[in-house]
Scaffold this motif. Structure first.
Motif, PDB file in Angstrom:
ATOM      1  N   HIS A   1      39.207  43.628  12.551  1.00  0.00           N
ATOM      2  CA  HIS A   1      39.995  44.870  12.595  1.00  0.00           C
ATOM      3  C   HIS A   1      40.629  45.080  13.970  1.00  0.00           C
ATOM      4  O   HIS A   1      41.643  45.776  14.090  1.00  0.00           O
TER       5      HIS A   1
ATOM      6  N   GLY B   1      29.441  51.669   7.610  1.00  0.00           N
ATOM      7  CA  GLY B   1      30.615  50.830   7.350  1.00  0.00           C
ATOM      8  C   GLY B   1      30.200  49.401   7.081  1.00  0.00           C
ATOM      9  O   GLY B   1      29.636  48.729   7.942  1.00  0.00           O
TER      10      GLY B   1
ATOM     11  N   GLY C   1      33.777  43.789   7.837  1.00  0.00           N
ATOM     12  CA  GLY C   1      33.497  42.502   8.465  1.00  0.00           C
ATOM     13  C   GLY C   1      32.283  42.576   9.388  1.00  0.00           C
ATOM     14  O   GLY C   1      31.341  41.789   9.266  1.00  0.00           O
TER      15      GLY C   1
ATOM     16  N   THR D   1      28.138  53.717   3.248  1.00  0.00           N
ATOM     17  CA  THR D   1      29.419  53.115   2.882  1.00  0.00           C
ATOM     18  C   THR D   1      30.245  54.097   2.073  1.00  0.00           C
ATOM     19  O   THR D   1      29.693  54.942   1.358  1.00  0.00           O
TER      20      THR D   1
ATOM     21  N   SER E   1      32.308  52.810  -0.109  1.00  0.00           N
ATOM     22  CA  SER E   1      32.695  51.972  -1.254  1.00  0.00           C
ATOM     23  C   SER E   1      31.494  51.758  -2.179  1.00  0.00           C
ATOM     24  O   SER E   1      30.505  51.125  -1.776  1.00  0.00           O
TER      25      SER E   1
ATOM     26  N   LYS F   1      30.234  48.213  -2.632  1.00  0.00           N
ATOM     27  CA  LYS F   1      29.467  47.675  -1.495  1.00  0.00           C
ATOM     28  C   LYS F   1      28.029  48.185  -1.537  1.00  0.00           C
ATOM     29  O   LYS F   1      27.102  47.460  -1.184  1.00  0.00           O
TER      30      LYS F   1
ATOM     31  N   VAL G   1      35.624  51.298  16.816  1.00  0.00           N
ATOM     32  CA  VAL G   1      36.335  52.125  17.797  1.00  0.00           C
ATOM     33  C   VAL G   1      37.017  53.287  17.078  1.00  0.00           C
ATOM     34  O   VAL G   1      38.034  53.103  16.406  1.00  0.00           O
TER      35      VAL G   1
HETATM   36  N1  LIG Z   1      32.812  46.576  20.160  1.00  0.00           N
HETATM   37  C1  LIG Z   1      33.406  45.408  20.011  1.00  0.00           C
HETATM   38  O1  LIG Z   1      33.318  44.516  20.841  1.00  0.00           O
HETATM   39  C2  LIG Z   1      34.158  45.148  18.750  1.00  0.00           C
HETATM   40  C3  LIG Z   1      34.312  43.834  18.284  1.00  0.00           C
HETATM   41  C4  LIG Z   1      34.944  43.640  17.068  1.00  0.00           C
HETATM   42  C5  LIG Z   1      35.455  44.723  16.356  1.00  0.00           C
HETATM   43  N2  LIG Z   1      35.309  45.968  16.877  1.00  0.00           N
HETATM   44  C6  LIG Z   1      35.793  47.153  16.150  1.00  0.00           C
HETATM   45  O2  LIG Z   1      34.897  47.413  15.068  1.00  0.00           O
HETATM   46  C7  LIG Z   1      35.611  48.128  14.044  1.00  0.00           C
HETATM   47  C8  LIG Z   1      35.349  47.460  12.713  1.00  0.00           C
HETATM   48  O3  LIG Z   1      35.904  46.164  12.670  1.00  0.00           O
HETATM   49  P1  LIG Z   1      35.806  45.306  11.321  1.00  0.00           P
HETATM   50  O4  LIG Z   1      36.537  44.050  11.600  1.00  0.00           O
HETATM   51  O5  LIG Z   1      34.421  45.264  10.832  1.00  0.00           O
HETATM   52  O6  LIG Z   1      36.684  46.222  10.334  1.00  0.00           O
HETATM   53  P2  LIG Z   1      36.724  46.228   8.737  1.00  0.00           P
HETATM   54  O7  LIG Z   1      36.361  44.881   8.217  1.00  0.00           O
HETATM   55  O8  LIG Z   1      38.031  46.823   8.377  1.00  0.00           O
HETATM   56  O9  LIG Z   1      35.521  47.211   8.339  1.00  0.00           O
HETATM   57  C9  LIG Z   1      35.457  48.533   8.746  1.00  0.00           C
HETATM   58  C10 LIG Z   1      34.677  49.307   7.682  1.00  0.00           C
HETATM   59  O10 LIG Z   1      34.538  50.660   8.115  1.00  0.00           O
HETATM   60  C11 LIG Z   1      34.581  51.526   6.984  1.00  0.00           C
HETATM   61  N3  LIG Z   1      35.701  52.456   7.157  1.00  0.00           N
HETATM   62  C12 LIG Z   1      36.973  52.174   7.456  1.00  0.00           C
HETATM   63  N4  LIG Z   1      37.713  53.300   7.565  1.00  0.00           N
HETATM   64  C13 LIG Z   1      36.866  54.314   7.352  1.00  0.00           C
HETATM   65  C14 LIG Z   1      37.006  55.729   7.346  1.00  0.00           C
HETATM   66  N5  LIG Z   1      38.209  56.336   7.569  1.00  0.00           N
HETATM   67  N6  LIG Z   1      35.916  56.487   7.088  1.00  0.00           N
HETATM   68  C15 LIG Z   1      34.734  55.913   6.864  1.00  0.00           C
HETATM   69  N7  LIG Z   1      34.532  54.562   6.839  1.00  0.00           N
HETATM   70  C16 LIG Z   1      35.593  53.785   7.094  1.00  0.00           C
HETATM   71  C17 LIG Z   1      34.784  50.650   5.756  1.00  0.00           C
HETATM   72  O11 LIG Z   1      33.478  50.346   5.251  1.00  0.00           O
HETATM   73  P3  LIG Z   1      32.976  50.911   3.823  1.00  0.00           P
HETATM   74  O12 LIG Z   1      33.946  50.393   2.794  1.00  0.00           O
HETATM   75  O13 LIG Z   1      31.613  50.366   3.730  1.00  0.00           O
HETATM   76  O14 LIG Z   1      32.992  52.414   3.955  1.00  0.00           O
HETATM   77  C18 LIG Z   1      35.388  49.395   6.347  1.00  0.00           C
HETATM   78  O15 LIG Z   1      35.148  48.272   5.537  1.00  0.00           O
HETATM   79  C19 LIG Z   1      37.068  48.141  14.516  1.00  0.00           C
HETATM   80  O16 LIG Z   1      37.320  49.379  15.171  1.00  0.00           O
HETATM   81  C20 LIG Z   1      37.134  46.998  15.507  1.00  0.00           C
HETATM   82  O17 LIG Z   1      38.165  47.119  16.448  1.00  0.00           O
HETATM   83  C21 LIG Z   1      34.670  46.208  18.052  1.00  0.00           C
END
Ligand SMILES: NC(=O)c1ccc[n+]([C@@H]2O[C@H](COP(=O)([O-])OP(=O)(O)OC[C@H]3O[C@@H](n4cnc5c(N)ncnc54)[C@H](OP(=O)(O)O)[C@@H]3O)[C@@H](O)[C@H]2O)c1
Ligand SMILES: [Zn+2]
Ligand SMILES: [Zn+2]
Length: 335
Positions: free
Chosen positions: A41, A173, A176, A196, A198, A201, A260
């Motif tokens: 993401h 959440g 990924g 979650t 979903s 899920k 984030v």
């Molecule tokens: N800290 C770090 O070093 C680091 C590293 C990598 C990524 N990140 C960050 O981590 C976050 C997630 O990345 P990802 O690749 O896992 O994303 P992703 O695959 O899109 O998964 C995010 C999950 O969060 C939930 N979600 C999304 N929008 C939502 C909302 N409005 N309200 C409630 N739940 C919501 C959904 O899960 P459900 O369907 O289960 O609700 C979604 O599948 C991003 O912000 C990314 O930039 C940070």
């Protein structure tokens, strides 16, 4: 060396084919032929310039698996043909106290792969070999990439929040990052609760190793888990009402942010103060814990569940990520 990739040329635009040059490596340099690359993401945040650090044309992709095809004279830990991975970090200073402690991810001079040059949505990637990681044989190429950013991020965040075994761990959440967090926490002997939005899920969560799954409807408050949580990891890229989640923590529990949110946190102190709870956040992981995580993943059979797309279908794959349709990580492969 003429290289083909996919670049976004302005904020929020679709990706387009893009040609660029890669020079032959010197010193610690190496060139990797990209076999597969996950879509995190953070690629979406960077395409959209959510963090104000995107430079266009921008070639996303920072969960790269490939084969070493060229190496500089000092890249002695690699040889031509090695299967390797690259994550979010392109390089760091390697001299400061954070780097010397193995926390290269905390270095003031850290360089993010896709903010400082081309990323992995391409045929080849030029790298500093010191930020290139050998992939254990037990992890297949198509599923390995997501470990290099998503996997290390959740593993490191859970470890630094104090995860051992026999604990109550929550994950908000199940995308990924989240679906890998569940696997690491469960396979290392913890009881895991997922939150979650979903239903499918929640139904699948037990197969990831979760013991409890709570569906949170849009705009609704989450139901409390059956036991207080020692660690609760948020992987959500959006702002939620965090107060109910804080109250799900046990005394001395930790709410850790890796996702984030799009707004600053606004939290009352008392839910923290009354139970000596903590909030933390954590970026990716250093090189030593990256190797440890890959070893743990290989040993305990922790495998990202992926949807595979040909590299040319990158825009279709990105759309599915944006629509939260991917189960659970999209991976692009080069033919
Ligand atoms: N800290 C770090 O070093 C680091 C590293 C990598 C990524 N990140 C960050 O981590 C976050 C997630 O990345 P990802 O690749 O896992 O994303 P992703 O695959 O899109 O998964 C995010 C999950 O969060 C939930 N979600 C999304 N929008 C939502 C909302 N409005 N309200 C409630 N739940 C919501 C959904 O899960 P459900 O369907 O289960 O609700 C979604 O599948 C991003 O912000 C990314 O930039 C940070
Ligand atoms: Zn990432
Ligand atoms: Zn440093």
């Amino acid at each position: 060396m003429e290289t083909q990739g996919f670049a976004v040329k302005q904020e929020k635009a679709a990706l387009e084919p893009h040609h660029f040059e890669i020079e032959s490596p010197d010193n610690y340099g190496c060139v990797i032929r990209v076999l597969a690359c996950g879509i995190c993401h953070s690629d979406i945040h960077m395409i959209d310039n959510d963090w104000g650090m995107s430079n266009y044309p921008l070639i996303p992709g920072h969960e790269v698996i490939g084969e070493v095809v060229e190496i500089g004279p000092q890249a002695k830990h690699l040889k031509i043909g090695d299967r390797v991975g690259v994550g979010w970090q392109r390089s760091s200073c390697l001299q400061c106290m954070d780097c010397l402690r193995g926390n290269e991810n905390l270095c003031d001079d850290t360089r993010a792969l896709i903010a400082t040059g081309p990323g992995g949505f391409a045929d080849r990637l030029a790298m500093d070999s010191r930020f290139v990681f050998p992939i254990p044989d037990a992890i297949e190429t198509e599923v390995a990439g997501p470990l290099l950013c998503g996997g290390i991020t959740v593993y490191s965040a859970l470890r630094y929040a104090g995860m051992s075994s026999g604990q109550e761990i929550g994950v908000i959440g199940v995308g990924g990052l989240g679906h890998m967090a569940v696997q690491f926490a469960a396979k290392l002997g913890n009881r895991v609760t997922v939150f979650t939005t979903s239903q499918d899920k929640a139904d699948f969560a037990a197969q990831l190793g979760a013991h409890e799954a709570i569906v949170v409807g849009k705009g609704e408050a989450p139901v409390a888990p059956s036991k207080p949580l020692n660690i609760l990891l948020s992987t959500v890229p959006a702002s939620l009402d965090w107060v109910p989640y804080l109250n799900f923590l046990d005394s001395d529990g930790t709410l850790s942010f890796v996702g984030v949110p799009d707004e600053p946190l606004k939290l009352p102190l008392f839910p923290l103060l009354m139970k000596r709870r903590r909030i933390m956040s954590s970026p990716i992981g250093g090189r030593a814990i990256m190797r440890e995580m890959l070893d743990v993943a290989a040993t305990y059979g922790i495998k990202p569940i992926v949807e595979v797309f040909p590299m040319e279908k990158v825009n279709d794959a990105l759309r599915r990520v944006r629509e939260n349709k991917v189960r659970y990580r999209a991976v692009l492969v080069n033919s």
